[in-house]
Motif scaffolding. Sequence first.
Motif, short mmCIF file in Angstrom:
data_model
loop_
_atom_site.label_atom_id
_atom_site.label_comp_id
_atom_site.label_asym_id
_atom_site.label_seq_id
_atom_site.Cartn_x
_atom_site.Cartn_y
_atom_site.Cartn_z
N TRP A 13 25.63 4.54 25.00
CA TRP A 13 24.81 4.48 23.80
C TRP A 13 25.54 5.06 22.60
N VAL A 14 26.22 6.19 22.81
CA VAL A 14 26.98 6.81 21.71
C VAL A 14 28.06 5.86 21.21
N LEU A 15 28.77 5.22 22.13
CA LEU A 15 29.84 4.29 21.74
C LEU A 15 29.28 3.07 21.01
N LEU A 16 28.17 2.53 21.54
CA LEU A 16 27.55 1.37 20.89
C LEU A 16 27.02 1.74 19.51
N ASN A 17 26.36 2.89 19.42
CA ASN A 17 25.84 3.35 18.13
C ASN A 17 26.97 3.56 17.13
N SER A 18 28.07 4.16 17.58
CA SER A 18 29.22 4.40 16.70
C SER A 18 29.81 3.07 16.22
N LEU A 19 29.90 2.11 17.13
CA LEU A 19 30.45 0.80 16.77
C LEU A 19 29.56 0.10 15.74
N LEU A 20 28.25 0.15 15.96
CA LEU A 20 27.32 -0.49 15.02
C LEU A 20 27.35 0.20 13.66
N ARG A 21 27.42 1.53 13.66
CA ARG A 21 27.48 2.27 12.41
C ARG A 21 28.77 1.95 11.65
N PHE A 22 29.89 1.88 12.38
CA PHE A 22 31.15 1.57 11.72
C PHE A 22 31.11 0.16 11.11
N ALA A 23 30.54 -0.78 11.84
CA ALA A 23 30.42 -2.15 11.32
C ALA A 23 29.57 -2.19 10.06
N PHE A 24 28.44 -1.45 10.09
CA PHE A 24 27.57 -1.38 8.91
C PHE A 24 28.31 -0.76 7.72
N MET A 25 29.02 0.36 7.97
CA MET A 25 29.75 1.03 6.90
C MET A 25 30.84 0.14 6.33
N PHE A 26 31.55 -0.57 7.23
CA PHE A 26 32.63 -1.45 6.78
C PHE A 26 32.09 -2.57 5.89
N ILE A 27 31.02 -3.21 6.35
CA ILE A 27 30.42 -4.28 5.54
C ILE A 27 29.85 -3.71 4.25
N ASN A 28 29.23 -2.54 4.33
CA ASN A 28 28.67 -1.88 3.16
C ASN A 28 29.75 -1.67 2.09
N ASN A 29 30.91 -1.19 2.52
CA ASN A 29 32.02 -1.00 1.59
C ASN A 29 32.54 -2.32 1.04
N CYS A 30 32.60 -3.33 1.90
CA CYS A 30 33.15 -4.64 1.49
C CYS A 30 32.29 -5.33 0.45
N VAL A 31 30.98 -5.06 0.45
CA VAL A 31 30.11 -5.70 -0.54
C VAL A 31 29.91 -4.81 -1.76
N ALA A 32 29.82 -3.48 -1.55
CA ALA A 32 29.45 -2.59 -2.64
C ALA A 32 30.60 -2.29 -3.59
N ILE A 33 31.77 -1.96 -3.05
CA ILE A 33 32.89 -1.56 -3.91
C ILE A 33 33.39 -2.71 -4.77
N PRO A 34 33.64 -3.92 -4.20
CA PRO A 34 34.03 -5.04 -5.08
C PRO A 34 32.95 -5.37 -6.11
N SER A 35 31.67 -5.28 -5.73
CA SER A 35 30.60 -5.59 -6.68
C SER A 35 30.62 -4.60 -7.84
N TYR A 36 30.78 -3.32 -7.53
CA TYR A 36 30.88 -2.28 -8.56
C TYR A 36 32.02 -2.60 -9.53
N CYS A 37 33.18 -2.97 -8.99
CA CYS A 37 34.35 -3.26 -9.83
C CYS A 37 34.14 -4.52 -10.66
N LEU A 38 33.55 -5.54 -10.07
CA LEU A 38 33.36 -6.81 -10.78
C LEU A 38 32.30 -6.68 -11.87
N TYR A 39 31.24 -5.94 -11.61
CA TYR A 39 30.23 -5.71 -12.65
C TYR A 39 30.87 -5.02 -13.86
#
Length: 372
Positions: A13-39
Amino acid sequence: MAQLLDSARRLGWVLLNSLLRFAFMFINNCVAIPSYCLYLLLLQPLRIWDSPTFWHIEGIMFKWMLAMVSTWGWLAGYTVLEWGDDVRPISEEEAMVIVNHQATGDVCTLMMCLQDKGTVVQKMMWLMDHVFKYTNFGLVSLIHGDFFIRQGKAHRDKQLIYLKDHLDRYYHSRDRKWIVLFPEGGFLRKRRETSQSFAKKNTLPHLTHVTLPRLGATQVILKTLGAQQENGSVGSETGNPSQSGSKRKGLQWVVDVTIAYPKARPMDIQTWIFGYRPPTVTHVHYRMYPIKEVPVETEPLTDWLYQRFVEKEELLAHFYDTGAFPPPKGQKEAVSRPMTLDPVRLCVIQSLSFASGYMWYSVLQYLYCCLF
């Protein structure tokens, strides 16, 4: 056998939770940081035409970016309990914030606990180690106008010159109000032995939970952002005008922030990303000093700053012994305040970031198809 299976399930469960959290964080960064820069790229004409409005909008988006980081900790059950002075009444006044430094998670903790302090986050300037420039958030901090400082004797003098120039160029023009620094100049675990050796040679206090602070950046900030008085302290008025032409009051406060982790186990950025530590309450203690009480000249400022970290040592020693910070002088009991984040606001910010990411992806894809 049953215990072994139970441990295996927990680990899975810890490994699965860590993997899901990392995926969420990675996607979060991929959408938020470029959007901030482009705006902000889209708003460059506004920067030329009406710079204060541009930096006001940038500050709001910067606060949203830091709220996303807070979301990572909030989802893992990492919360903050606040002690000492209430800094919210001075959120619109200028202040220098000095913080003890134990791990990379200190920055995340500040990002979270300052979210409910009015416009502090959006009008804040950070002083961070230059290593942070190369993290996922480095580009955002560069655009916002934070200062990345290189540690070590070989760079010290030049860095202080660069800091003064940076403050002159960006602090007032971008309407910054709070400036955050870590005077220890590094993490506790890396500097403790060196600090204790220096203290022994110079008959200074022996510190265990903090290290002796360095003077340079603190003194540059006080001299640059406040007017020196005849008694060697910093005054409450400064003649530096903002771009709008109105006079600013300059630094009004020094906010002394002490971060304490249960069992003296600091959290790092990896913990915030993967969430493998059980829900944890981080304790943050505030103490405010009027700027008129703070000296500027080297010797008295050194004594004043050392005294603040001796007090931090006492606060942390009491916390690790009792699980609570000591009460203020004249009071019998210390009162804590839970810092809460609005889940609806966090959900709205995250939804906007993902919607913006999709919008910019569609726009760029359309432009690519039109051009090629």
